[in-house]
Motif scaffolding. Sequence first.
Motif, PDB file in Angstrom:
ATOM      1  N   ASN A  53      73.289   6.807  40.746  1.00 40.18           N
ATOM      2  CA  ASN A  53      72.764   6.839  39.381  1.00 40.18           C
ATOM      3  C   ASN A  53      72.040   5.542  39.031  1.00 40.18           C
ATOM      4  O   ASN A  53      72.076   5.094  37.896  1.00 40.18           O
ATOM      5  N   TRP A  54      71.370   4.976  40.048  1.00 42.01           N
ATOM      6  CA  TRP A  54      70.758   3.671  39.841  1.00 42.01           C
ATOM      7  C   TRP A  54      69.712   3.681  38.732  1.00 42.01           C
ATOM      8  O   TRP A  54      69.466   2.666  38.091  1.00 42.01           O
ATOM      9  N   ASP A  55      69.065   4.848  38.481  1.00 40.11           N
ATOM     10  CA  ASP A  55      68.007   4.885  37.471  1.00 40.11           C
ATOM     11  C   ASP A  55      68.514   5.342  36.109  1.00 40.11           C
ATOM     12  O   ASP A  55      67.733   5.492  35.172  1.00 40.11           O
ATOM     13  N   LYS A  56      69.827   5.548  35.985  1.00 37.56           N
ATOM     14  CA  LYS A  56      70.387   5.943  34.691  1.00 37.56           C
ATOM     15  C   LYS A  56      70.242   4.777  33.706  1.00 37.56           C
ATOM     16  O   LYS A  56      70.624   3.657  33.980  1.00 37.56           O
ATOM     17  N   GLY A  57      69.695   5.054  32.544  1.00 41.32           N
ATOM     18  CA  GLY A  57      69.513   4.012  31.541  1.00 41.32           C
ATOM     19  C   GLY A  57      68.297   3.136  31.783  1.00 41.32           C
ATOM     20  O   GLY A  57      68.055   2.197  31.039  1.00 41.32           O
ATOM     21  N   LEU A  58      67.537   3.431  32.822  1.00 37.12           N
ATOM     22  CA  LEU A  58      66.353   2.643  33.117  1.00 37.12           C
ATOM     23  C   LEU A  58      65.189   3.155  32.277  1.00 37.12           C
ATOM     24  O   LEU A  58      64.856   4.334  32.323  1.00 37.12           O
ATOM     25  N   HIS A  59      64.591   2.282  31.492  1.00 36.34           N
ATOM     26  CA  HIS A  59      63.516   2.665  30.588  1.00 36.34           C
ATOM     27  C   HIS A  59      62.289   1.776  30.796  1.00 36.34           C
ATOM     28  O   HIS A  59      62.393   0.658  31.297  1.00 36.34           O
ATOM     29  N   VAL A  60      61.163   2.285  30.387  1.00 39.50           N
ATOM     30  CA  VAL A  60      59.940   1.509  30.375  1.00 39.50           C
ATOM     31  C   VAL A  60      59.421   1.468  28.944  1.00 39.50           C
ATOM     32  O   VAL A  60      59.538   2.438  28.198  1.00 39.50           O
ATOM     33  N   MET A  61      58.892   0.320  28.566  1.00 43.59           N
ATOM     34  CA  MET A  61      58.325   0.178  27.232  1.00 43.59           C
ATOM     35  C   MET A  61      56.805   0.141  27.338  1.00 43.59           C
ATOM     36  O   MET A  61      56.243  -0.692  28.048  1.00 43.59           O
ATOM     37  N   CYS A  62      56.157   1.046  26.657  1.00 42.88           N
ATOM     38  CA  CYS A  62      54.704   1.111  26.657  1.00 42.88           C
ATOM     39  C   CYS A  62      54.153   0.111  25.641  1.00 42.88           C
ATOM     40  O   CYS A  62      54.488   0.181  24.460  1.00 42.88           O
ATOM     41  N   VAL A  63      53.334  -0.819  26.113  1.00 47.87           N
ATOM     42  CA  VAL A  63      52.759  -1.796  25.189  1.00 47.87           C
ATOM     43  C   VAL A  63      51.551  -1.234  24.452  1.00 47.87           C
ATOM     44  O   VAL A  63      50.980  -1.893  23.592  1.00 47.87           O
ATOM     45  N   HIS A  64      51.170   0.020  24.786  1.00 45.42           N
ATOM     46  CA  HIS A  64      50.103   0.686  24.052  1.00 45.42           C
ATOM     47  C   HIS A  64      50.631   1.256  22.743  1.00 45.42           C
ATOM     48  O   HIS A  64      50.006   1.131  21.703  1.00 45.42           O
ATOM     49  N   CYS A  65      51.816   1.881  22.811  1.00 41.53           N
ATOM     50  CA  CYS A  65      52.379   2.487  21.603  1.00 41.53           C
ATOM     51  C   CYS A  65      53.742   1.918  21.236  1.00 41.53           C
ATOM     52  O   CYS A  65      54.332   2.324  20.228  1.00 41.53           O
ATOM     53  N   ASN A  66      54.270   0.981  22.067  1.00 41.86           N
ATOM     54  CA  ASN A  66      55.568   0.343  21.829  1.00 41.86           C
ATOM     55  C   ASN A  66      56.738   1.326  21.855  1.00 41.86           C
ATOM     56  O   ASN A  66      57.774   1.058  21.260  1.00 41.86           O
ATOM     57  N   LYS A  67      56.566   2.452  22.527  1.00 35.77           N
ATOM     58  CA  LYS A  67      57.651   3.416  22.671  1.00 35.77           C
ATOM     59  C   LYS A  67      58.354   3.214  24.007  1.00 35.77           C
ATOM     60  O   LYS A  67      57.768   2.704  24.958  1.00 35.77           O
ATOM     61  N   PHE A  68      59.637   3.650  24.041  1.00 32.04           N
ATOM     62  CA  PHE A  68      60.413   3.570  25.267  1.00 32.04           C
ATOM     63  C   PHE A  68      60.483   4.939  25.927  1.00 32.04           C
ATOM     64  O   PHE A  68      60.624   5.962  25.249  1.00 32.04           O
ATOM     65  N   PHE A  69      60.379   4.954  27.252  1.00 35.00           N
ATOM     66  CA  PHE A  69      60.457   6.187  28.016  1.00 35.00           C
ATOM     67  C   PHE A  69      61.460   6.017  29.143  1.00 35.00           C
ATOM     68  O   PHE A  69      61.458   4.990  29.834  1.00 35.00           O
ATOM     69  N   SER A  70      62.308   7.025  29.338  1.00 30.92           N
ATOM     70  CA  SER A  70      63.238   7.008  30.451  1.00 30.92           C
ATOM     71  C   SER A  70      62.480   7.234  31.750  1.00 30.92           C
ATOM     72  O   SER A  70      61.606   8.103  31.835  1.00 30.92           O
ATOM     73  N   VAL A  71      62.812   6.459  32.775  1.00 28.24           N
ATOM     74  CA  VAL A  71      62.183   6.640  34.075  1.00 28.24           C
ATOM     75  C   VAL A  71      62.433   8.050  34.589  1.00 28.24           C
ATOM     76  O   VAL A  71      61.588   8.645  35.257  1.00 28.24           O
ATOM     77  N   GLN A  72      63.596   8.609  34.275  1.00 26.15           N
ATOM     78  CA  GLN A  72      63.943   9.948  34.748  1.00 26.15           C
ATOM     79  C   GLN A  72      63.067  11.024  34.121  1.00 26.15           C
ATOM     80  O   GLN A  72      63.011  12.144  34.620  1.00 26.15           O
ATOM     81  N   HIS A  73      62.377  10.703  33.027  1.00 26.13           N
ATOM     82  CA  HIS A  73      61.566  11.688  32.314  1.00 26.13           C
ATOM     83  C   HIS A  73      60.054  11.465  32.478  1.00 26.13           C
ATOM     84  O   HIS A  73      59.268  12.119  31.802  1.00 26.13           O
ATOM     85  N   LEU A  74      59.676  10.558  33.355  1.00 23.17           N
ATOM     86  CA  LEU A  74      58.251  10.337  33.576  1.00 23.17           C
ATOM     87  C   LEU A  74      57.637  11.587  34.206  1.00 23.17           C
ATOM     88  O   LEU A  74      58.158  12.125  35.169  1.00 23.17           O
ATOM     89  N   SER A  75      56.522  12.014  33.657  1.00 17.51           N
ATOM     90  CA  SER A  75      55.960  13.316  34.016  1.00 17.51           C
ATOM     91  C   SER A  75      55.001  13.255  35.199  1.00 17.51           C
ATOM     92  O   SER A  75      54.244  12.300  35.356  1.00 17.51           O
ATOM     93  N   TYR A  76      55.056  14.297  36.014  1.00 18.33           N
ATOM     94  CA  TYR A  76      54.092  14.493  37.093  1.00 18.33           C
ATOM     95  C   TYR A  76      53.344  15.812  36.896  1.00 18.33           C
ATOM     96  O   TYR A  76      52.734  16.322  37.823  1.00 18.33           O
ATOM     97  N   SER A  77      53.392  16.352  35.697  1.00 19.44           N
ATOM     98  CA  SER A  77      52.778  17.650  35.427  1.00 19.44           C
ATOM     99  C   SER A  77      51.687  17.505  34.375  1.00 19.44           C
ATOM    100  O   SER A  77      51.356  16.400  33.957  1.00 19.44           O
ATOM    101  N   PHE A  78      51.146  18.643  33.927  1.00 14.87           N
ATOM    102  CA  PHE A  78      50.144  18.624  32.869  1.00 14.87           C
ATOM    103  C   PHE A  78      50.429  19.753  31.891  1.00 14.87           C
ATOM    104  O   PHE A  78      51.116  20.725  32.223  1.00 14.87           O
TER     105      PHE A  78
END
Length: 325
Positions: A53-78
């Motif tokens: 579960n190394w990526d549990k709780g791992l987030h990225v902060m977008c400096v474009h909109c200042n929102k946080f996104f979970s690495v587990q939810h990063l999209s590869y779709s459209f």
Amino acid sequence: MIPRHMAALRGFCERRGQSAMSSLLIGSGAGACAAVTAWVMRGEDSGDARGSNWDKGLHVMCVHCNKFFSVQHLSYSFAPGSLSPLLAERWVGLERDAASNAFLRACVEADGLTQQIKNAAASFLRRFMSKTDANALVGRGEMFVLSNEQAAKLLGEHPGGVLLDVGAGSGNVTAQLAPLFDNVIATEVSKPLLSSLRAHGFAVLPTADLSSLDETAAANGVSLGEGGLVDCIALLNVLDRCDTPRTLLQQIHDRLKPGTGRLLLALVLPFRPFVEQNIWRQAPSEKLHLTADSWEQGVNEVWEQVLQPVGLKIESVSRVQYLCE
């Protein structure tokens, strides 16, 4: 850490009545945000970075909109119905793979004090040189664009021939592509990055001018096709940092082998170009009038307004993550 979604488009390049295959990657952002520059954050209950579960709780902060996104939810779709019928028909689905995870884990496990020292050193050096050169000198800002596994799904297990990586940076991304080819030539204009490319063992062309490609190939024992043509050209996250993007695309188009040559292009969307000139950033002299706000709209726009007019024919499109330390 900078995650950006990217799309891979493969196509055909028409020239002198013949056609050559080409590949393209386009980048955008996490969630609803398109252009993402982010830091990695770990929550208190995130678990062991070495465990399952190394990526549990791992987030990225977008400096474009200042929102946080979970690495587990990063999209590869459209979003369904958002791509043009042609691009949707050529869709090839990719996913976050072992190499992507390895890069993320390395960022998470990096020594905090060392990173702070590198950040401070790079900040000081930027008073005298470009951000690219400063980061290269201190070993900061490493990028991950496409894994070997993802590239093989797009280009085939071993297409072979000569790969020309234009604007190859440190060479770490080039190293993911290199096993698919027989020979690699890398171009780079940043002097601090040239030593890294040579350390990888790549033949290096230390300029953005492709007119001397033939001489570099000959000096390194690399056989080009008739007229100095190559089998594949990678242009990863360069077009939005190039002073003359249309001219560069045309030069690259003219270096591809008709009928078989491929272009692998990476581009972050929405399109926000600038050119580094020492410590300054300036607008490119050639404008690409790309105004779309979403990833899907941006992909449609780039294809219709930039790539198709050059003489490319689409083969496939995908979305992957663009990661930066």
